[in-house]
Scaffold this motif. Structure first.
Motif, PDB file in Angstrom:
ATOM      1  N   GLY A  96       0.778  -1.227   0.000  1.00  0.00           N
ATOM      2  CA  GLY A  96       0.000   0.000   0.000  1.00  0.00           C
ATOM      3  C   GLY A  96       0.810   1.277   0.000  1.00  0.00           C
ATOM      4  O   GLY A  96       0.268   2.360   0.216  1.00  0.00           O
ATOM      5  N   TYR A  97       2.129   1.202  -0.275  1.00  0.00           N
ATOM      6  CA  TYR A  97       2.965   2.401  -0.191  1.00  0.00           C
ATOM      7  C   TYR A  97       2.970   3.220  -1.480  1.00  0.00           C
ATOM      8  O   TYR A  97       3.101   4.440  -1.443  1.00  0.00           O
ATOM      9  N   ASN A  98       2.919   2.572  -2.642  1.00  0.00           N
ATOM     10  CA  ASN A  98       2.868   3.260  -3.933  1.00  0.00           C
ATOM     11  C   ASN A  98       4.050   4.204  -4.160  1.00  0.00           C
ATOM     12  O   ASN A  98       3.892   5.316  -4.659  1.00  0.00           O
ATOM     13  N   VAL A  99       5.242   3.769  -3.783  1.00  0.00           N
ATOM     14  CA  VAL A  99       6.434   4.593  -3.980  1.00  0.00           C
ATOM     15  C   VAL A  99       7.583   3.804  -4.612  1.00  0.00           C
ATOM     16  O   VAL A  99       8.719   4.275  -4.637  1.00  0.00           O
ATOM     17  N   SER A 100       7.329   2.626  -5.131  1.00  0.00           N
ATOM     18  CA  SER A 100       8.403   1.741  -5.577  1.00  0.00           C
ATOM     19  C   SER A 100       9.327   2.385  -6.606  1.00  0.00           C
ATOM     20  O   SER A 100      10.554   2.300  -6.491  1.00  0.00           O
ATOM     21  N   PHE A 101       8.767   2.993  -7.638  1.00  0.00           N
ATOM     22  CA  PHE A 101       9.615   3.565  -8.679  1.00  0.00           C
ATOM     23  C   PHE A 101      10.396   4.753  -8.140  1.00  0.00           C
ATOM     24  O   PHE A 101      11.586   4.926  -8.448  1.00  0.00           O
ATOM     25  N   TYR A 102       9.743   5.585  -7.320  1.00  0.00           N
ATOM     26  CA  TYR A 102      10.452   6.699  -6.675  1.00  0.00           C
ATOM     27  C   TYR A 102      11.606   6.165  -5.817  1.00  0.00           C
ATOM     28  O   TYR A 102      12.707   6.713  -5.808  1.00  0.00           O
ATOM     29  N   SER A 103      11.343   5.097  -5.066  1.00  0.00           N
ATOM     30  CA  SER A 103      12.347   4.531  -4.171  1.00  0.00           C
ATOM     31  C   SER A 103      13.546   4.008  -4.956  1.00  0.00           C
ATOM     32  O   SER A 103      14.695   4.266  -4.591  1.00  0.00           O
TER      33      SER A 103
END
Length: 332
Positions: A261-268
């Protein structure tokens, strides 16, 4: 039992023991379970070692059965059982069955959720040396079909093409179909500002102190460009190495984070890549060998892979850049 995802380097890994320059016995606080605590404290040993056990292991505040006690560190931040020969005195005297599980497992990670996989952390110099010297490409000797997105990212990031092109392709897996340029100087300041949040972190504080001093004298952009040129002169295959290391980072962490549920994978992923490269380029400014590179990377990944760093930098980057701009971090 499910079928494990197993990388090709896992069977080759061996602890460097006393030959390790960046020992896992240094700096970290080692905890143990209730059962481990009583097992170690009930060891049949002489009076001298009994005194070391009594003085070296303390019960945790607000202890639980899983995190019941911790091993004291000495004045220099080393585990008190870390011998002068670089070996663990518990392990050397009583065997691997009588050391905390965290010590026995490191740098390995065996996970069962959301699927079965085995890997090792980039924070271990032995793992980095395997990735750099002993394998052409991170591949798998056994695999499961339940992790298509992760496997695709690992494959893409190791392709023989410029890193920006690889990140654009990875971005498409996360729904990023357009890309736009961003002022690189602003990106440098963005990563430098985030780096400053960790200036007191024991694994990287010395590196960051030096970077701060250097950038106080001249511009960040000028320094970065000059030091990057030096890095590629002394380590011409750096892109190949960092691609394998980032592939292993994807494998070791819980990437992709969307299922949580974080929705930041590509940013990370973009943020971790930029942060690692930024740090390495400055650290290697006056260094010349693969050993220097491994030492720098192992300390950087101690911060990254043993904390919530990937999620934190992902959220930070998400607050600063749009999805169609974030791929520009691959310019690092």
């Amino acid at each position: 039992m499910g079928k494990y995802l197993i990388p090709n380097y896992l069977g080759k890994f061996k602890c460097k023991c006393g030959e390790c320059r960046n020992s896992c016995c240094e700096g970290w606080t080692v905890t143990m379970s209730l059962n481990e605590y009583f097992k170690i404290n009930n060891l049949d040993c002489d009076i001298e070692f009994r005194d070391k056990l009594d003085r070296g292991i303390y019960k945790c505040i607000d202890s639980t059965s899983d995190r019941y006690a911790y091993i004291k560190k000495n004045y220099f931040g080393d585990c008190v059982f870390h011998g002068s020969d670089g070996l663990c005195e518990l392990h050397k005297t009583f065997g691997s069955d009588n050391i905390p599980r965290v010590c026995d497992m490191y740098p390995r990670s065996y996970k069962e959720e959301p699927y079965f996989k085995k890997s090792c952390s980039n924070s271990c110099e032995g793992v980095l040396e395997l990735l750099i010297n002993d394998i052409e490409k991170l591949e798998f000797v056994e695999y499961t079909d339940n992790n298509e997105l992760e496997m695709r990212c690992i494959s893409l990031i190791q392709e023989d093409k410029p890193m920006k092109e690889k990140f654009i392709e990875i971005g498409k897996l996360f729904g990023v179909n357009n890309s736009s340029d961003h002022d690189f100087k602003k990106l440098l300041v963005l990563i430098n500002d985030y780096m400053l949040l960790y200036k007191d972190h024991h694994t990287v504080e010395e590196f960051i102190d030096n970077i701060i001093k250097i950038n106080n004298d001249t511009s960040i952009e000028e320094n970065f460009n000059n030091f990057k040129k030096h890095l590629y002169e002394v380590i011409p295959d750096y892109d190949k190495y960092i691609s394998k290391i980032m592939a292993n980072h994807i494998l070791f962490t819980d990437f992709p984070y969307e299922r949580q549920g974080y929705n930041v994978s590509f940013y990370s992923l973009c943020g971790v890549y930029a942060f690692v490269n930024y740090m390495v380029i400055f650290i290697m400014r006056d260094k010349n060998t693969l050993t220097d590179l491994v030492d720098a990377l192992s300390k950087i990944f101690r911060l990254i892979e043993h904390s919530k760093f990937p999620l934190m930098i992902g959220n930070y980057i998400k607050s600063k850049l749009s999805l169609n701009e974030v791929h520009n971090l691959a310019k690092f």
